[in-house]
Scaffold this motif. Structure first.
Motif, PDB file in Angstrom:
ATOM      1  N   PHE A   1       0.841  -1.189   0.000  1.00  0.00           N
ATOM      2  CA  PHE A   1       0.000   0.000   0.000  1.00  0.00           C
ATOM      3  C   PHE A   1       0.880   1.245   0.000  1.00  0.00           C
ATOM      4  O   PHE A   1       1.884   1.324   0.717  1.00  0.00           O
ATOM      5  N   GLN A   2       0.465   2.221  -0.783  1.00  0.00           N
ATOM      6  CA  GLN A   2       1.044   3.566  -0.716  1.00  0.00           C
ATOM      7  C   GLN A   2      -0.149   4.458  -0.357  1.00  0.00           C
ATOM      8  O   GLN A   2      -1.026   4.691  -1.202  1.00  0.00           O
ATOM      9  N   GLY A   3      -0.171   4.962   0.855  1.00  0.00           N
ATOM     10  CA  GLY A   3      -1.385   5.594   1.348  1.00  0.00           C
ATOM     11  C   GLY A   3      -2.483   4.545   1.431  1.00  0.00           C
ATOM     12  O   GLY A   3      -2.247   3.445   1.934  1.00  0.00           O
ATOM     13  N   ASN A   4      -3.651   4.872   0.908  1.00  0.00           N
ATOM     14  CA  ASN A   4      -4.751   3.919   0.922  1.00  0.00           C
ATOM     15  C   ASN A   4      -4.839   3.088  -0.347  1.00  0.00           C
ATOM     16  O   ASN A   4      -5.698   2.202  -0.449  1.00  0.00           O
ATOM     17  N   SER A   5      -3.947   3.373  -1.310  1.00  0.00           N
ATOM     18  CA  SER A   5      -3.992   2.662  -2.593  1.00  0.00           C
ATOM     19  C   SER A   5      -3.035   1.484  -2.585  1.00  0.00           C
ATOM     20  O   SER A   5      -1.988   1.524  -1.935  1.00  0.00           O
ATOM     21  N   ALA A   6      -3.401   0.459  -3.337  1.00  0.00           N
ATOM     22  CA  ALA A   6      -2.565  -0.742  -3.423  1.00  0.00           C
ATOM     23  C   ALA A   6      -2.038  -0.879  -4.845  1.00  0.00           C
ATOM     24  O   ALA A   6      -2.646  -1.564  -5.667  1.00  0.00           O
ATOM     25  N   PRO A   7      -0.898  -0.228  -5.168  1.00  0.00           N
ATOM     26  CA  PRO A   7      -0.370  -0.304  -6.528  1.00  0.00           C
ATOM     27  C   PRO A   7       0.172  -1.670  -6.899  1.00  0.00           C
ATOM     28  O   PRO A   7       0.371  -1.960  -8.070  1.00  0.00           O
ATOM     29  N   ASP A   8       0.411  -2.509  -5.903  1.00  0.00           N
ATOM     30  CA  ASP A   8       0.979  -3.826  -6.188  1.00  0.00           C
ATOM     31  C   ASP A   8       0.266  -4.885  -5.344  1.00  0.00           C
ATOM     32  O   ASP A   8       0.505  -4.997  -4.145  1.00  0.00           O
ATOM     33  N   LYS A   9      -0.629  -5.619  -6.021  1.00  0.00           N
ATOM     34  CA  LYS A   9      -1.349  -6.715  -5.368  1.00  0.00           C
ATOM     35  C   LYS A   9      -0.873  -8.049  -5.916  1.00  0.00           C
ATOM     36  O   LYS A   9      -1.538  -9.078  -5.731  1.00  0.00           O
ATOM     37  N   SER A  10       0.263  -8.035  -6.581  1.00  0.00           N
ATOM     38  CA  SER A  10       0.690  -9.191  -7.371  1.00  0.00           C
ATOM     39  C   SER A  10       0.950 -10.443  -6.545  1.00  0.00           C
ATOM     40  O   SER A  10       0.936 -11.543  -7.079  1.00  0.00           O
ATOM     41  N   GLY A  11       1.175 -10.254  -5.241  1.00  0.00           N
ATOM     42  CA  GLY A  11       1.512 -11.409  -4.428  1.00  0.00           C
ATOM     43  C   GLY A  11       0.338 -12.134  -3.804  1.00  0.00           C
ATOM     44  O   GLY A  11       0.524 -13.203  -3.216  1.00  0.00           O
ATOM     45  N   LEU A  12      -0.859 -11.580  -3.906  1.00  0.00           N
ATOM     46  CA  LEU A  12      -2.009 -12.245  -3.289  1.00  0.00           C
ATOM     47  C   LEU A  12      -2.219 -13.602  -3.954  1.00  0.00           C
ATOM     48  O   LEU A  12      -2.372 -13.682  -5.177  1.00  0.00           O
ATOM     49  N   PRO A  13      -2.235 -14.700  -3.148  1.00  0.00           N
ATOM     50  CA  PRO A  13      -2.233 -16.052  -3.722  1.00  0.00           C
ATOM     51  C   PRO A  13      -3.508 -16.426  -4.459  1.00  0.00           C
ATOM     52  O   PRO A  13      -3.460 -17.242  -5.379  1.00  0.00           O
ATOM     53  N   SER A  14      -4.634 -15.871  -4.051  1.00  0.00           N
ATOM     54  CA  SER A  14      -5.907 -16.233  -4.688  1.00  0.00           C
ATOM     55  C   SER A  14      -6.925 -15.155  -4.368  1.00  0.00           C
ATOM     56  O   SER A  14      -6.650 -14.228  -3.597  1.00  0.00           O
ATOM     57  N   ASP A  15      -8.094 -15.288  -4.980  1.00  0.00           N
ATOM     58  CA  ASP A  15      -9.144 -14.274  -4.733  1.00  0.00           C
ATOM     59  C   ASP A  15      -9.760 -14.435  -3.346  1.00  0.00           C
ATOM     60  O   ASP A  15     -10.637 -13.651  -2.968  1.00  0.00           O
ATOM     61  N   ARG A  16      -9.321 -15.402  -2.576  1.00  0.00           N
ATOM     62  CA  ARG A  16      -9.798 -15.507  -1.187  1.00  0.00           C
ATOM     63  C   ARG A  16      -9.097 -14.485  -0.299  1.00  0.00           C
ATOM     64  O   ARG A  16      -9.543 -14.229   0.809  1.00  0.00           O
ATOM     65  N   PHE A  17      -7.991 -13.931  -0.806  1.00  0.00           N
ATOM     66  CA  PHE A  17      -7.213 -12.964  -0.043  1.00  0.00           C
ATOM     67  C   PHE A  17      -7.556 -11.550  -0.497  1.00  0.00           C
ATOM     68  O   PHE A  17      -7.585 -11.271  -1.704  1.00  0.00           O
ATOM     69  N   SER A  18      -7.777 -10.663   0.456  1.00  0.00           N
ATOM     70  CA  SER A  18      -7.988  -9.255   0.136  1.00  0.00           C
ATOM     71  C   SER A  18      -7.429  -8.416   1.269  1.00  0.00           C
ATOM     72  O   SER A  18      -7.237  -8.910   2.388  1.00  0.00           O
ATOM     73  N   ALA A  19      -7.149  -7.163   0.961  1.00  0.00           N
ATOM     74  CA  ALA A  19      -6.617  -6.267   1.990  1.00  0.00           C
ATOM     75  C   ALA A  19      -7.104  -4.863   1.718  1.00  0.00           C
ATOM     76  O   ALA A  19      -7.367  -4.503   0.568  1.00  0.00           O
ATOM     77  N   GLU A  20      -7.231  -4.109   2.778  1.00  0.00           N
ATOM     78  CA  GLU A  20      -7.560  -2.693   2.632  1.00  0.00           C
ATOM     79  C   GLU A  20      -6.796  -1.898   3.665  1.00  0.00           C
ATOM     80  O   GLU A  20      -6.324  -2.437   4.683  1.00  0.00           O
ATOM     81  N   ARG A  21      -6.677  -0.609   3.358  1.00  0.00           N
ATOM     82  CA  ARG A  21      -6.045   0.318   4.292  1.00  0.00           C
ATOM     83  C   ARG A  21      -6.895   1.566   4.339  1.00  0.00           C
ATOM     84  O   ARG A  21      -7.311   2.076   3.295  1.00  0.00           O
ATOM     85  N   THR A  22      -7.172   2.020   5.523  1.00  0.00           N
ATOM     86  CA  THR A  22      -8.034   3.187   5.677  1.00  0.00           C
ATOM     87  C   THR A  22      -7.306   4.310   6.407  1.00  0.00           C
ATOM     88  O   THR A  22      -6.484   4.039   7.311  1.00  0.00           O
ATOM     89  N   GLY A  23      -7.593   5.544   5.990  1.00  0.00           N
ATOM     90  CA  GLY A  23      -7.002   6.712   6.644  1.00  0.00           C
ATOM     91  C   GLY A  23      -5.494   6.756   6.549  1.00  0.00           C
ATOM     92  O   GLY A  23      -4.837   7.441   7.337  1.00  0.00           O
ATOM     93  N   GLY A  24      -4.944   6.024   5.583  1.00  0.00           N
ATOM     94  CA  GLY A  24      -3.495   5.993   5.445  1.00  0.00           C
ATOM     95  C   GLY A  24      -2.808   5.379   6.647  1.00  0.00           C
ATOM     96  O   GLY A  24      -1.606   5.578   6.856  1.00  0.00           O
ATOM     97  N   SER A  25      -3.554   4.599   7.414  1.00  0.00           N
ATOM     98  CA  SER A  25      -2.979   4.044   8.629  1.00  0.00           C
ATOM     99  C   SER A  25      -3.250   2.547   8.727  1.00  0.00           C
ATOM    100  O   SER A  25      -2.610   1.768   8.031  1.00  0.00           O
ATOM    101  N   VAL A  26      -4.238   2.173   9.491  1.00  0.00           N
ATOM    102  CA  VAL A  26      -4.505   0.763   9.801  1.00  0.00           C
ATOM    103  C   VAL A  26      -4.832  -0.025   8.535  1.00  0.00           C
ATOM    104  O   VAL A  26      -5.528   0.463   7.637  1.00  0.00           O
ATOM    105  N   SER A  27      -4.334  -1.254   8.501  1.00  0.00           N
ATOM    106  CA  SER A  27      -4.639  -2.151   7.388  1.00  0.00           C
ATOM    107  C   SER A  27      -5.183  -3.464   7.924  1.00  0.00           C
ATOM    108  O   SER A  27      -4.787  -3.919   9.003  1.00  0.00           O
ATOM    109  N   THR A  28      -6.098  -4.053   7.163  1.00  0.00           N
ATOM    110  CA  THR A  28      -6.599  -5.386   7.500  1.00  0.00           C
ATOM    111  C   THR A  28      -6.400  -6.302   6.307  1.00  0.00           C
ATOM    112  O   THR A  28      -6.639  -5.921   5.161  1.00  0.00           O
ATOM    113  N   LEU A  29      -5.934  -7.492   6.597  1.00  0.00           N
ATOM    114  CA  LEU A  29      -5.801  -8.552   5.600  1.00  0.00           C
ATOM    115  C   LEU A  29      -6.884  -9.580   5.904  1.00  0.00           C
ATOM    116  O   LEU A  29      -6.945 -10.079   7.031  1.00  0.00           O
ATOM    117  N   THR A  30      -7.735  -9.839   4.924  1.00  0.00           N
ATOM    118  CA  THR A  30      -8.832 -10.782   5.118  1.00  0.00           C
ATOM    119  C   THR A  30      -8.605 -12.022   4.272  1.00  0.00           C
ATOM    120  O   THR A  30      -8.274 -11.921   3.085  1.00  0.00           O
TER     121      THR A  30
END
Lengths: 115, 110
Positions: free
Chosen positions: A49-78
């Motif tokens: 993540f750069q700020g709240n944007s994810a310019p590189d998601k290339s490593g996520l193994p499958s569509d079961r994996f997702s991540a977000e970042r809010t407020g340029g701070s906390v991130s959650t990986l689901t």
């Protein structure tokens, strides 16, 4: 100052359940990284993540994996519908600006066990 | 594709011996970092090298970046049990994409 924190430190779940992993980066750091580390192995890049944007998601193994970042701070990986092969330590790191010469500061990791 | 190869994968030596571990690639990196990770913790940065041929010393640890910026080495003099850990190299390309090697697991026997 406070370092990178991750929660929970350990998570045991049953196959098929969803899990959420949290990362609190160092305040002011714009770059945030998620890695996965299997037992005795090196780091597998998941997402950046750069700020709240994810310019590189290339490593996520499958569509079961997702991540977000809010407020340029906390991130959650689901991880949805967890599988046994998802068992690993999930590490989060942050850096000041995301430049290659920046220091990445790592959290202690979340150890995920899928039964 | 594994862009950064670290060798050896495992190394176990006696306290007081010297050792060298390597990080090699066919790609050019704009900078390279070495991290050490201890059990149950995240990796911690040891050094960043940016210039081809650069040598940096950190007490008993000597880091070298290859002239062509494709490889690096870490030499430890008179290894101590506290040096035990996983040593990871990480290379950054011109687009600042960072790639980690799989690491060398070092065990120093007292």
């Amino acid at each position: 100052g406070a370092g990178v924190s991750q929660s929970p430190s350990n998570k045991v779940t049953e196959k098929g359940k969803d899990v959420e992993l949290r990362c609190d980066p160092i305040s002011g750091h714009t770059a945030l990284y998620w890695y996965r580390q299997s037992l005795g192995q090196g780091l597998e890049f998941l997402i950046y993540f750069q700020g709240n944007s994810a310019p590189d998601k290339s490593g996520l193994p499958s569509d079961r994996f997702s991540a977000e970042r809010t407020g340029g701070s906390v991130s959650t990986l689901t991880i949805q519908r967890t599988q046994q092969e998802d068992s690993a330590v999930y590490l989060c790191a942050s850096s000041r600006s995301g430049r290659g010469t920046d220091t990445q500061y790592f959290g202690p990791g979340t150890r995920l066990t899928v039964l | 594709t594994q862009l950064l190869e670290q060798s050896p994968q495992f190394l176990s030596i006696q306290e007081g011996e010297n050792l060298t571990v390597y990080c090699n690639s066919s790609s050019v990196f704009s900078s390279l970092q070495w991290y050490r990770q201890e059990p149950g913790e995240g990796p911690v940065l040891l050094v960043t090298v940016v210039t081809g041929g650069e040598v940096k010393k950190l007490k008993r640890l000597t880091f070298q970046f290859g002239d062509a910026r494709k490889d690096s080495s870490l030499h430890i003099t008179a290894a101590q049990p506290g040096d035990t850990g996983l040593y990871l190299c990480a290379g950054a390309r011109g687009d600042d994409k960072i790639i980690f090697g799989k690491g060398t697991r070092l065990h120093i026997l007292p």
